[in-house]
Design a protein around this motif. Structure first.
Motif, PDB file in Angstrom:
ATOM      1  N   LYS A  95       0.828  -1.212   0.000  1.00 38.00           N
ATOM      2  CA  LYS A  95       0.000   0.000   0.000  1.00 38.00           C
ATOM      3  C   LYS A  95       0.863   1.264   0.000  1.00 38.00           C
ATOM      4  O   LYS A  95       0.742   2.139   0.862  1.00 38.00           O
ATOM      5  N   ALA A  96       1.750   1.315  -1.002  1.00 36.72           N
ATOM      6  CA  ALA A  96       2.665   2.443  -1.153  1.00 36.72           C
ATOM      7  C   ALA A  96       2.375   3.138  -2.477  1.00 36.72           C
ATOM      8  O   ALA A  96       2.971   2.805  -3.508  1.00 36.72           O
ATOM      9  N   PRO A  97       1.436   4.088  -2.506  1.00 36.66           N
ATOM     10  CA  PRO A  97       1.034   4.712  -3.775  1.00 36.66           C
ATOM     11  C   PRO A  97       2.160   5.437  -4.494  1.00 36.66           C
ATOM     12  O   PRO A  97       2.181   5.463  -5.724  1.00 36.66           O
ATOM     13  N   GLN A  98       3.103   6.006  -3.760  1.00 35.09           N
ATOM     14  CA  GLN A  98       4.210   6.703  -4.415  1.00 35.09           C
ATOM     15  C   GLN A  98       5.037   5.749  -5.257  1.00 35.09           C
ATOM     16  O   GLN A  98       5.465   6.082  -6.365  1.00 35.09           O
ATOM     17  N   LEU A  99       5.279   4.535  -4.725  1.00 36.06           N
ATOM     18  CA  LEU A  99       6.042   3.548  -5.481  1.00 36.06           C
ATOM     19  C   LEU A  99       5.253   3.052  -6.683  1.00 36.06           C
ATOM     20  O   LEU A  99       5.828   2.754  -7.735  1.00 36.06           O
ATOM     21  N   VAL A 100       3.924   2.969  -6.553  1.00 38.24           N
ATOM     22  CA  VAL A 100       3.096   2.573  -7.703  1.00 38.24           C
ATOM     23  C   VAL A 100       3.286   3.555  -8.846  1.00 38.24           C
ATOM     24  O   VAL A 100       3.536   3.158  -9.991  1.00 38.24           O
ATOM     25  N   TRP A 101       3.164   4.848  -8.536  1.00 46.25           N
ATOM     26  CA  TRP A 101       3.286   5.850  -9.590  1.00 46.25           C
ATOM     27  C   TRP A 101       4.706   5.924 -10.137  1.00 46.25           C
ATOM     28  O   TRP A 101       4.904   6.125 -11.341  1.00 46.25           O
ATOM     29  N   ARG A 102       5.712   5.768  -9.267  1.00 47.63           N
ATOM     30  CA  ARG A 102       7.106   5.769  -9.725  1.00 47.63           C
ATOM     31  C   ARG A 102       7.352   4.609 -10.704  1.00 47.63           C
ATOM     32  O   ARG A 102       7.952   4.782 -11.759  1.00 47.63           O
ATOM     33  N   SER A 103       6.859   3.431 -10.327  1.00 44.06           N
ATOM     34  CA  SER A 103       7.050   2.242 -11.170  1.00 44.06           C
ATOM     35  C   SER A 103       6.277   2.367 -12.477  1.00 44.06           C
ATOM     36  O   SER A 103       6.774   2.018 -13.544  1.00 44.06           O
TER      37      SER A 103
END
Length: 319
Positions: A164-172
């Protein structure tokens, strides 16, 4: 086994040492008072069974040692020690099955960053695949798939969804989409250049190409293969057995599909372009879905294992 090298503020060292001494699967505790200079503090070292490592690291972070000091983790390739063997037996599960979530998050964060090197690898892999599809050469296709670095962002998306890490989702997601977009644009320019030099021609796109025609003709098997590859790739990242990752790279057609879409577009063959695009999306979706489900299954399994064994700080042996 894992080796932990910690820097602890002097006022927290007793708590850190007590935690390590009472944690299942630890051994070889060493304390060097006042040895650290930057940041200042005590140096604490210990070994811990891989299957107990994530629990201990999490407990150390609860002590805010990652903010006030330092937590460094290294793999131990060889440890000749009866106490180490006893620690491994005390810890739950098998080391090869253990998931180090902090290591996984750190690794996928690094692999999911859009860098010049990442784009360069992806572009070169796509250009190699373009040569493979134009020449109908399966060997070049396999080589291109091995070079492609796209599994990193895909694993990053799965890891971010589970944690549940949205920043990593968008980065990836940004690394994945921008990387493929840049690689496909460069590959289209590459195909125009080779066409000008007389090395590529439109008849090569329109030829039957039996060895590589599957690239722009997706079906449910494309999704199934990508799903299985996603499971294998995720297991190779989370376990001690990481040698399987190269097999994952050469089992899915993400890079070849992107290459064929770019080449077909440059020659105005939009039917192949759309077919290749769907092949690309099927592979990407299958890998992300499989990776997410695999991580959820591993998370549930280790939660069950922890319920059956003492938590960090509750080692009945007291060692």
């Amino acid at each position: 086994m894992l080796h932990l090298r910690l820097i602890s503020p002097a006022d927290r060292t007793d708590a850190v040492v007590r935690l390590i001494e009472t944690t299942v699967g630890t051994a070889h505790l060493v304390v060097l008072p006042g040895a650290a200079r930057n940041p200042a503090g005590d140096v604490v070292m210990c070994d811990v069974a891989r299957e107990a490592g994530d629990e201990l690291i999490g407990a150390l972070r609860e002590l805010e040692l990652d903010r006030t000091g330092s937590i460094a983790v290294e793999n131990i390739d060889l440890s000749l020690s009866e106490r180490a063997d006893e620690a491994a037996e005390e810890a739950p599960g098998e080391g090869a099955d253990a998931v180090l979530w902090e290591h996984l998050a750190d690794a996928t964060h690094e692999e999911s960053t859009l860098t010049v090197t990442y784009v360069a690898f992806l572009a070169v892999a796509t250009m190699l695949a373009a040569c493979g599809v134009m020449l109908d050469n399966a060997i070049l296709i396999v080589g291109a798939m091995a070079v492609g670095p796209e599994f990193g962002p895909l694993a990053g998306i799965s890891t971010a969804l589970v944690r549940k890490a949205p920043q990593l989702v968008w980065r990836s997601l940004w690394a994945l989409l921008a990387g493929f977009a840049a690689a496909m644009v460069l590959t289209a320019g590459f195909s125009w250049l080779l066409d000008t030099l007389g090395l590529f021609e439109k008849s090569m796109v329109e030829a039957p190409r039996p060895n590589t025609a599957f690239i722009w003709k997706p079906d449910w098997m494309s999704f199934v293969v990508a799903f299985l590859a996603g499971i294998a790739g995720t297991l190779s990242l989370t376990s001690a057995k990481s040698g399987a990752l190269i097999g994952v790279a050469i089992s899915v057609t993400t890079v070849p599909a992107a290459a064929n879409a770019a080449v077909a577009f440059s020659y105005g063959d939009y039917s192949q372009t759309w077919g290749s695009t769907w092949q690309l999306l099927a592979n990407l979706g299958g890998i992300v879905l499989a990776g997410t489900l695999t991580l959820l299954a591993q998370k549930a399994f280790w939660a069950w294992q922890r319920e059956r064994t003492p938590r960090a700080g509750q080692n009945p042996s007291g060692r």
